[in-house]
Motif scaffolding. Structure first.
Motif, PDB file in Angstrom:
ATOM      1  N   ALA A 401      35.304  40.821  50.107  1.00 58.48           N
ATOM      2  CA  ALA A 401      34.259  40.124  50.868  1.00 58.48           C
ATOM      3  C   ALA A 401      33.334  39.417  50.137  1.00 58.48           C
ATOM      4  O   ALA A 401      32.258  39.608  50.045  1.00 58.48           O
ATOM      5  N   TYR A 402      33.801  38.605  49.187  1.00 58.86           N
ATOM      6  CA  TYR A 402      32.992  37.995  48.069  1.00 58.86           C
ATOM      7  C   TYR A 402      32.859  36.618  48.265  1.00 58.86           C
ATOM      8  O   TYR A 402      33.395  35.699  48.674  1.00 58.86           O
ATOM      9  N   ASP A 403      31.363  36.329  48.462  1.00 53.45           N
ATOM     10  CA  ASP A 403      30.657  35.327  48.737  1.00 53.45           C
ATOM     11  C   ASP A 403      30.667  34.505  47.440  1.00 53.45           C
ATOM     12  O   ASP A 403      29.717  34.717  46.280  1.00 53.45           O
ATOM     13  N   ASP A 404      31.881  33.306  47.367  1.00 53.22           N
ATOM     14  CA  ASP A 404      31.738  32.918  45.866  1.00 53.22           C
ATOM     15  C   ASP A 404      30.674  31.806  45.596  1.00 53.22           C
ATOM     16  O   ASP A 404      30.796  31.239  44.569  1.00 53.22           O
ATOM     17  N   GLY A 405      30.103  31.488  46.792  1.00 55.47           N
ATOM     18  CA  GLY A 405      28.841  30.465  46.214  1.00 55.47           C
ATOM     19  C   GLY A 405      29.567  28.958  45.949  1.00 55.47           C
ATOM     20  O   GLY A 405      28.971  28.039  45.341  1.00 55.47           O
ATOM     21  N   GLY A 406      30.914  28.732  46.156  1.00 58.99           N
ATOM     22  CA  GLY A 406      31.565  27.528  45.921  1.00 58.99           C
ATOM     23  C   GLY A 406      32.015  27.168  44.488  1.00 58.99           C
ATOM     24  O   GLY A 406      32.991  26.346  44.424  1.00 58.99           O
ATOM     25  N   ASP A 407      31.438  27.858  43.841  1.00 58.77           N
ATOM     26  CA  ASP A 407      32.092  27.686  42.240  1.00 58.77           C
ATOM     27  C   ASP A 407      33.227  28.975  41.893  1.00 58.77           C
ATOM     28  O   ASP A 407      32.616  29.940  41.593  1.00 58.77           O
ATOM     29  N   ARG A 408      34.230  28.798  42.272  1.00 56.37           N
ATOM     30  CA  ARG A 408      35.088  30.002  41.975  1.00 56.37           C
ATOM     31  C   ARG A 408      35.492  30.571  40.635  1.00 56.37           C
ATOM     32  O   ARG A 408      35.386  31.912  40.269  1.00 56.37           O
ATOM     33  N   ARG A 409      35.379  29.502  39.874  1.00 55.40           N
ATOM     34  CA  ARG A 409      35.672  29.860  38.464  1.00 55.40           C
ATOM     35  C   ARG A 409      34.453  30.790  37.975  1.00 55.40           C
ATOM     36  O   ARG A 409      34.387  31.727  37.278  1.00 55.40           O
ATOM     37  N   ALA A 410      33.179  30.443  38.179  1.00 59.26           N
ATOM     38  CA  ALA A 410      31.996  31.038  37.717  1.00 59.26           C
ATOM     39  C   ALA A 410      31.877  32.567  38.459  1.00 59.26           C
ATOM     40  O   ALA A 410      31.527  33.440  37.936  1.00 59.26           O
ATOM     41  N   ALA A 411      32.322  32.444  39.734  1.00 56.36           N
ATOM     42  CA  ALA A 411      32.483  33.792  40.427  1.00 56.36           C
ATOM     43  C   ALA A 411      33.649  34.791  39.773  1.00 56.36           C
ATOM     44  O   ALA A 411      33.159  35.954  39.549  1.00 56.36           O
ATOM     45  N   ALA A 412      34.593  34.274  39.391  1.00 60.39           N
ATOM     46  CA  ALA A 412      35.322  35.165  38.710  1.00 60.39           C
ATOM     47  C   ALA A 412      34.850  35.510  37.192  1.00 60.39           C
ATOM     48  O   ALA A 412      35.210  36.716  36.863  1.00 60.39           O
ATOM     49  N   ASP A 413      34.235  34.413  36.597  1.00 62.75           N
ATOM     50  CA  ASP A 413      33.640  35.079  35.489  1.00 62.75           C
ATOM     51  C   ASP A 413      32.515  36.023  35.393  1.00 62.75           C
ATOM     52  O   ASP A 413      32.514  37.033  34.585  1.00 62.75           O
ATOM     53  N   ARG A 414      31.810  36.146  36.697  1.00 63.46           N
ATOM     54  CA  ARG A 414      30.850  37.130  36.896  1.00 63.46           C
ATOM     55  C   ARG A 414      31.509  38.375  36.887  1.00 63.46           C
ATOM     56  O   ARG A 414      31.065  39.384  36.509  1.00 63.46           O
ATOM     57  N   LEU A 415      32.796  38.461  37.644  1.00 64.07           N
ATOM     58  CA  LEU A 415      33.550  39.552  37.679  1.00 64.07           C
ATOM     59  C   LEU A 415      33.732  40.208  36.451  1.00 64.07           C
ATOM     60  O   LEU A 415      33.777  41.734  36.144  1.00 64.07           O
ATOM     61  N   VAL A 416      34.251  39.307  35.590  1.00 63.16           N
ATOM     62  CA  VAL A 416      34.602  39.874  34.324  1.00 63.16           C
ATOM     63  C   VAL A 416      33.285  40.391  33.535  1.00 63.16           C
ATOM     64  O   VAL A 416      33.575  41.536  32.923  1.00 63.16           O
ATOM     65  N   GLN A 417      32.253  39.917  33.661  1.00 64.33           N
ATOM     66  CA  GLN A 417      31.033  40.217  33.142  1.00 64.33           C
ATOM     67  C   GLN A 417      30.705  41.904  33.529  1.00 64.33           C
ATOM     68  O   GLN A 417      30.219  42.452  32.812  1.00 64.33           O
ATOM     69  N   ARG A 418      30.955  42.187  34.821  1.00 64.47           N
ATOM     70  CA  ARG A 418      30.640  43.539  35.315  1.00 64.47           C
ATOM     71  C   ARG A 418      31.823  44.440  34.907  1.00 64.47           C
ATOM     72  O   ARG A 418      31.443  45.435  34.604  1.00 64.47           O
ATOM     73  N   LEU A 419      32.886  43.737  34.520  1.00 63.97           N
ATOM     74  CA  LEU A 419      33.865  44.811  33.903  1.00 63.97           C
ATOM     75  C   LEU A 419      33.193  45.148  32.461  1.00 63.97           C
ATOM     76  O   LEU A 419      33.377  46.410  32.161  1.00 63.97           O
ATOM     77  N   HIS A 420      32.668  44.382  31.739  1.00 63.19           N
ATOM     78  CA  HIS A 420      31.986  44.695  30.605  1.00 63.19           C
ATOM     79  C   HIS A 420      30.926  45.875  30.740  1.00 63.19           C
ATOM     80  O   HIS A 420      30.854  46.661  29.737  1.00 63.19           O
ATOM     81  N   GLU A 421      30.397  45.790  31.904  1.00 58.35           N
ATOM     82  CA  GLU A 421      29.256  46.950  31.950  1.00 58.35           C
ATOM     83  C   GLU A 421      30.005  48.233  32.276  1.00 58.35           C
ATOM     84  O   GLU A 421      29.687  49.073  31.860  1.00 58.35           O
ATOM     85  N   VAL A 422      31.000  48.121  33.064  1.00 58.22           N
ATOM     86  CA  VAL A 422      31.799  49.587  33.247  1.00 58.22           C
ATOM     87  C   VAL A 422      32.732  49.986  32.033  1.00 58.22           C
ATOM     88  O   VAL A 422      32.567  51.120  32.009  1.00 58.22           O
ATOM     89  N   TYR A 423      33.313  49.092  31.470  1.00 58.58           N
ATOM     90  CA  TYR A 423      34.025  49.492  30.447  1.00 58.58           C
ATOM     91  C   TYR A 423      33.510  48.564  29.132  1.00 58.58           C
ATOM     92  O   TYR A 423      34.185  47.340  28.696  1.00 58.58           O
ATOM     93  N   PRO A 424      32.451  49.044  28.465  1.00 59.28           N
ATOM     94  CA  PRO A 424      31.952  47.994  27.554  1.00 59.28           C
ATOM     95  C   PRO A 424      32.967  47.758  26.399  1.00 59.28           C
ATOM     96  O   PRO A 424      32.657  47.048  25.779  1.00 59.28           O
ATOM     97  N   GLU A 425      34.040  48.521  26.096  1.00 61.81           N
ATOM     98  CA  GLU A 425      34.852  48.436  24.908  1.00 61.81           C
ATOM     99  C   GLU A 425      35.516  46.771  25.444  1.00 61.81           C
ATOM    100  O   GLU A 425      36.120  46.023  24.374  1.00 61.81           O
ATOM    101  N   THR A 426      35.688  46.478  26.482  1.00 61.69           N
ATOM    102  CA  THR A 426      36.604  45.312  26.926  1.00 61.69           C
ATOM    103  C   THR A 426      35.419  43.855  26.517  1.00 61.69           C
ATOM    104  O   THR A 426      36.034  43.043  26.545  1.00 61.69           O
ATOM    105  N   ALA A 427      34.305  44.040  26.319  1.00 62.46           N
ATOM    106  CA  ALA A 427      33.625  43.045  25.861  1.00 62.46           C
ATOM    107  C   ALA A 427      34.082  42.442  24.634  1.00 62.46           C
ATOM    108  O   ALA A 427      33.619  41.071  24.354  1.00 62.46           O
ATOM    109  N   ASP A 428      34.525  43.120  23.557  1.00 62.38           N
ATOM    110  CA  ASP A 428      34.863  42.490  22.429  1.00 62.38           C
ATOM    111  C   ASP A 428      36.447  42.228  22.420  1.00 62.38           C
ATOM    112  O   ASP A 428      36.995  41.600  21.486  1.00 62.38           O
TER     113      ASP A 428
END
Length: 525
Positions: A401-428
């Protein structure tokens, strides 16, 4: 083995098997002769090669019906299909629409899969169903008892999000219906209330709301404010107070096509099913003598029966193009069906592994759009082999139920950023390859929508329906509803032909405890 003994063995092998719950409910097969034995067997067209269509095809073909299955995509599986993607190293991986949990309450789905895999060896159990909130709270179902009512009490005792003080603050009268869920009465009582409002009404703790019940509502790809509370209450029954199978689940040990659908396809082909994959049905309607005519790929063929097992959007398109199918009122009901908001599945092939203690599947809350994280090499052979070759990890992210705001690439990038919060080792980690899959074809179960849902029966006795959005009076949901309605659609046709249908199983249709049921009845008054 021959004669009656062989037929009995085949019938036994074809029946779903219940799990550990001795109170699981059997739904006897409609009576009749065992199967068609002559070349005069009727023919049936099935439109849709997902779980519902495959279940209908199985029940019909095993009894001698001549089945033609039409599927618009190249492969089987519907919303659990998979397709190849090429990775930068030249290898091929199987992409899909994301993680699905095969709960042990899914008796009829598991019975379908047993046709090609009698021991269900392609499914492997995950040791836990962990949940994590951004405020630091964690929940786990690994140590929660499976037998009601100890399952619900155990969750309260073990959950940091749900303490005994929270239990005292809850509205006991408003919560009593959870103790004795009945179908379809649960829809009569709660379909006009949203899942969010129901939880607020019973003063369910906010933290537990996010950690536990939001998981259920997100399973329907819907915001809790848009989801019928009846579906949420039914899920509580299926997993907590109605069944002793528990909340742990299995997952396929290879991608969906290899583990599930290719073996089942071979089994059905051995029963004479004619697969027309890559073939969309353009129109369907009556032929004037009790049968149906189906037009696909520029050719029209007559069949004695039709099973509609499409997703919501596909069904609407076909019905809109078929002005003679069933009647006008039915077609208008189909046209009014709605789909859930878009969802995103992002799969990342990383150049280094996530920490060894990361769960194979983690439900999340409070991390913006991120609903869960999967580390595929923990259970899927294909991902494990890539991980062994590369030294990396295959990580999958879901946003429902993701409101992508029209820019789907940016929305997907935000999802990856959240992964870095959950599993910090993925940021590197370097992303070797990333595939973003957006879809918006899941059914919506809106507040007040139950009475308008289509049923297995239609105004035309030669036409039946199946799917996870199809209304039934059995306590089933999600993939299990798809499988169950597929079998029910086939049973409806088989009954008309005087042939014995498929035996089914469900979780108990009412609360398990007589004192709790009596208490719930008092609350209803």
């Amino acid at each position: 083995m021959s004669g009656t003994g062989g037929a009995a063995a085949r019938q036994k092998a074809a029946a779903p098997r219940r799990g550990r719950d001795r109170r699981a409910q059997v739904i006897p097969a409609p009576p009749g002769r065992q199967r068609f034995e002559t070349s005069a067997a009727p023919s049936a067209a099935i439109v849709g090669g997902g779980i519902a269509g495959l279940a209908a095809a199985t029940a019909l073909a095993e009894r001698g019906v001549r089945v033609t299955l039409y599927e618009r995509e190249q492969g089987l599986g519907g919303r659990l299909a998979g397709w190849p993607v090429e990775l930068p190293d030249g290898s091929t991986a199987t992409m899909s629409r994301g993680f699905h949990a095969f709960f042990r309450q899914y008796y009829n789905l598991r019975g379908l899969l047993r046709r090609a895999d009698p021991s269900l060896g392609s499914l492997t159990g995950l040791p836990d169903y962990p949940l994590r909130h951004s405020n630091g709270m964690h929940d786990s179902f690994a140590r929660v008892p499976r037998t009601p009512p100890w399952s619900a009490l155990g969750f309260v005792a073990l959950s940091p999000a749900f303490g005994w003080r929270d239990l005292v603050r809850m509205d006991p009268v408003a919560a009593l219906p959870l103790l004795d869920v009945r179908v379809p009465q649960v829809y009569e009582r709660f379909d006009t209330v949203s899942a969010r409002d129901f939880l607020s009404r019973i003063r369910f703790p906010e933290a537990a709301h996010h950690l536990a019940f939001e998981v259920f509502s997100r399973s329907f790809f819907a915001d809790p404010a848009q989801l019928s509370a009846a579906e949420l209450v039914l899920m509580f029954h299926i997993y907590f107070l109605g069944s002793s199978e528990g909340l742990l689940f299995d997952v396929p040990d290879e991608p969906y096509p290899q583990a599930l659908w290719e073996p089942l396809g071979r089994y059905l082909a051995g029963h004479g099913v004619d697969f027309r994959t890559g073939t969309a049905v353009d129109e369907a309607g009556p032929d004037g003598d009790g049968g149906v005519r189906v037009t696909a790929g520029g050719r029209t063929r007559r069949h004695d029966a039709l099973v509609l097992a499409l997703d919501t959007a596909g069904l609407r398109r076909l019905v809109a193009a078929s002005p003679r199918l069933c009647d006008r009122a039915w077609r208008e009901r189909i046209a009014a069906l709605r789909t859930a908001p878009p969802f995103l599945v992002s799969r990342l092939w990383l150049d280094r592994p996530v920490l060894a203690d990361r769960a194979g599947f983690l439900g999340t809350s409070g991390f913006g759009p991120l609903d869960n994280v999967s580390v595929l090499e923990r259970w899927e052979g294909e991902a494990a082999r890539w991980s062994a070759r590369s030294g990396g990890s295959v990580v999958e992210l879901h946003a429902y139920a993701y409101d992508d705001g029209g820019d789907r690439r940016a929305a997907a990038d935000r999802l990856v950023q959240r992964l870095h919060e959950v599993y910090p080792e993925t940021a590197d980690a370097k992303v070797v390859h990333r595939h973003d899959e957006w879809r918006d074809d899941c059914p919506l179960f809106p507040v007040g929508g139950f009475t308008a849902r289509p049923t297995v029966h239609t105004p035309d006795p030669a036409v039946t329906m199946a799917g996870d959005f199809v209304r039934t009076d059995l306590p089933v949901a999600l993939m299990e509803r798809a499988a169950t309605t597929g079998f029910l659609a086939a049973n409806r046709l088989l009954t008309g032909w005087g042939v014995r249908g498929q035996t089914l199983w469900t979780v108990p249709p009412t609360g398990r405890s007589a004192p709790l049921r009596a208490l719930a009845r008092l609350g209803a008054h």
